[in-house]
Enzyme design. Structure first.
Site, mmCIF file in Angstrom:
data_model
loop_
_atom_site.group_PDB
_atom_site.id
_atom_site.type_symbol
_atom_site.label_atom_id
_atom_site.label_comp_id
_atom_site.label_asym_id
_atom_site.label_seq_id
_atom_site.Cartn_x
_atom_site.Cartn_y
_atom_site.Cartn_z
ATOM 1 N N ASP A 119 -21.384 -101.662 -44.126
ATOM 2 C CA ASP A 119 -20.499 -101.041 -45.116
ATOM 3 C C ASP A 119 -20.929 -99.585 -45.343
ATOM 4 O O ASP A 119 -22.003 -99.174 -44.891
ATOM 5 C CB ASP A 119 -20.494 -101.848 -46.435
ATOM 6 N N HIS A 151 -27.322 -101.344 -37.520
ATOM 7 C CA HIS A 151 -26.464 -102.419 -36.995
ATOM 8 C C HIS A 151 -24.998 -101.988 -36.862
ATOM 9 O O HIS A 151 -24.114 -102.831 -36.757
ATOM 10 C CB HIS A 151 -26.572 -103.669 -37.871
ATOM 11 N N CYS A 159 -17.587 -97.501 -21.695
ATOM 12 C CA CYS A 159 -17.321 -96.507 -20.648
ATOM 13 C C CYS A 159 -18.030 -95.191 -20.932
ATOM 14 O O CYS A 159 -18.033 -94.295 -20.097
ATOM 15 C CB CYS A 159 -15.822 -96.266 -20.529
ATOM 16 N N GLY A 198 -33.294 -106.249 -50.530
ATOM 17 C CA GLY A 198 -32.167 -107.152 -50.278
ATOM 18 C C GLY A 198 -31.958 -107.578 -48.847
ATOM 19 O O GLY A 198 -30.826 -107.598 -48.369
HETATM 20 N N1 APR Z 1 -30.300 -107.572 -55.008
HETATM 21 C C1 APR Z 1 -31.202 -107.582 -53.993
HETATM 22 N N2 APR Z 1 -31.246 -108.543 -53.057
HETATM 23 C C2 APR Z 1 -30.333 -109.539 -53.134
HETATM 24 C C3 APR Z 1 -29.358 -109.596 -54.147
HETATM 25 C C4 APR Z 1 -29.364 -108.548 -55.124
HETATM 26 N N3 APR Z 1 -28.484 -108.508 -56.132
HETATM 27 N N4 APR Z 1 -28.601 -110.702 -53.941
HETATM 28 C C5 APR Z 1 -29.090 -111.314 -52.849
HETATM 29 N N5 APR Z 1 -30.138 -110.624 -52.362
HETATM 30 C C6 APR Z 1 -30.982 -110.917 -51.184
HETATM 31 C C7 APR Z 1 -31.118 -112.377 -50.850
HETATM 32 O O1 APR Z 1 -32.181 -112.953 -51.608
HETATM 33 C C8 APR Z 1 -31.458 -112.325 -49.353
HETATM 34 O O2 APR Z 1 -32.846 -112.248 -49.148
HETATM 35 O O3 APR Z 1 -30.372 -110.339 -50.056
HETATM 36 C C9 APR Z 1 -30.818 -111.009 -48.892
HETATM 37 C C10 APR Z 1 -29.648 -111.190 -47.971
HETATM 38 O O4 APR Z 1 -30.097 -111.748 -46.766
HETATM 39 P P1 APR Z 1 -29.133 -111.937 -45.520
HETATM 40 O O5 APR Z 1 -27.849 -112.545 -45.950
HETATM 41 O O6 APR Z 1 -29.911 -112.628 -44.461
HETATM 42 O O7 APR Z 1 -28.795 -110.431 -45.071
HETATM 43 P P2 APR Z 1 -29.624 -109.413 -44.192
HETATM 44 O O8 APR Z 1 -31.081 -109.663 -44.323
HETATM 45 O O9 APR Z 1 -29.109 -108.067 -44.509
HETATM 46 O O10 APR Z 1 -29.163 -109.813 -42.732
HETATM 47 C C11 APR Z 1 -29.660 -109.070 -41.653
HETATM 48 O O11 APR Z 1 -28.232 -110.232 -40.138
HETATM 49 O O12 APR Z 1 -26.127 -111.100 -39.684
HETATM 50 C C12 APR Z 1 -27.007 -110.076 -39.455
HETATM 51 O O13 APR Z 1 -26.505 -107.925 -38.714
HETATM 52 C C13 APR Z 1 -26.434 -108.746 -39.838
HETATM 53 O O14 APR Z 1 -27.495 -106.853 -40.858
HETATM 54 C C14 APR Z 1 -27.364 -108.256 -40.912
HETATM 55 C C15 APR Z 1 -28.659 -108.966 -40.559
HETATM 56 ZN ZN ZN Z 2 -13.620 -96.870 -22.648
#
Ligand code: APR
Ligand code: ZN
Length: 240
Positions: free
Chosen positions: A99, A114, A126, A183
């Site tokens: 985002d 990512h 390409c 997060g």
């Molecule tokens: N503030 C801070 N952290 C938070 C909040 C909040 N309000 N709400 C949730 N979290 C935390 C959760 O506790 C969790 O540890 O955010 C984390 C989200 O974890 P994931 O869903 O695994 O996301 P992320 O670690 O960004 O994933 C990594 O995985 O699918 C791929 O490419 C995608 O970039 C992504 C990568």
């Molecule tokens: Zn192309």
């Protein structure tokens, strides 16, 4: 939580994940069931899925584009932009998020390791540069094509693909003195290893989020809480 002092010779490296955008209403990946349309995210975000079921992949990212366009930066995005405004070149932000809420909060020194929702690129690699594309496609037939004729794909790093900007990230990490990780569940590599690399380079490492990440033991400090509540007022920038 007492404020964390940022000294004049500190260099700050920040790594953010889906959790920092949770309070803006964007769902994280691994919350609750983690399913989308009956598929695991890991089944949609792959080059195999793009080849075998491009409609499903584009449907998923179109929905995310629409959600992102409606979302607004929260207090955590703003606190990081404010810290950057205070310390300038001594700040660097690496986000795993696709985002654009960091940019919309005012962050400038950032990389999207990512990829970015707001861009598309050639599905055949390409060599043409990614293009701005915020379109929300109702069907695959609407998706545009590259100059070479191949269909566009989202400018997203799928599972199994190389993250972007790794050289710059390594360089910034190696000279950082404080690392803030916010997060992210610590389950996707290489990002989950950054804390180890920063520690080796001598940085202090701090995690902020409501639950302990999988790599929790690697951090010097864990601050349990929502990013939007913890970050405002967390940094005390010292001028001398
Ligand atoms: N503030 C801070 N952290 C938070 C909040 C909040 N309000 N709400 C949730 N979290 C935390 C959760 O506790 C969790 O540890 O955010 C984390 C989200 O974890 P994931 O869903 O695994 O996301 P992320 O670690 O960004 O994933 C990594 O995985 O699918 C791929 O490419 C995608 O970039 C992504 C990568
Ligand atoms: Zn192309």
């Amino acid at each position: 939580m007492p404020a964390i002092s940022i000294q004049p010779d500190d260099r700050v490296f920040v790594l953010t994940g889906a959790g920092i955008s949770a309070e803006s209403g964007l769902p994280t990946f691994r919350a609750s069931d983690g399913l989308w349309a009956g598929h695991r995210v890991e089944e949609i975000c792959t080059s195999e899925a793009l080849e075998e079921n491009p409609s499903l992949v584009w449907e998923f990212y179109s929905k995310r584009r629409a959600d992102c366009a409606r979302a607004k930066p929260n207090a955590a995005h703003k606190a990081l932009a404010e810290l950057e405004a205070q310390i300038g070149d001594r700040f660097f932000l690496c986000t795993q998020n696709v985002d654009d809420l960091h940019e919309r909060a005012g962050s400038e020194r950032l990389v999207h390791m990512h990829g970015e929702l707001a861009k598309s690129r050639c599905s055949q690699d390409c060599g043409a540069a990614p293009i701005e594309d915020r379109s929300v496609y109702a069907s695959l037939s609407e998706v545009g094509h590259c100059v070479c004729g191949a269909r566009l794909r989202p400018h997203i790093v799928f599972f199994g693909e190389m993250p972007l900007e790794m050289r710059r990230i390594q360089q910034e990490m190696s000279r950082s003195t404080q690392m803030f990780v916010i997060g992210t569940s610590g389950s996707v590599y290489p990002a989950a290893n950054f804390v180890h690399w920063a520690r080796q380079a001598g940085a202090k490492t701090i995690y902020i989020g409501p639950e302990r990440p999988l790599n929790a033991e690697a951090f010097d400090t864990i601050v349990e809480g929502n990013a939007g509540e913890v970050l405002p007022g967390l940094f005390a920038v010292e001028s001398t």
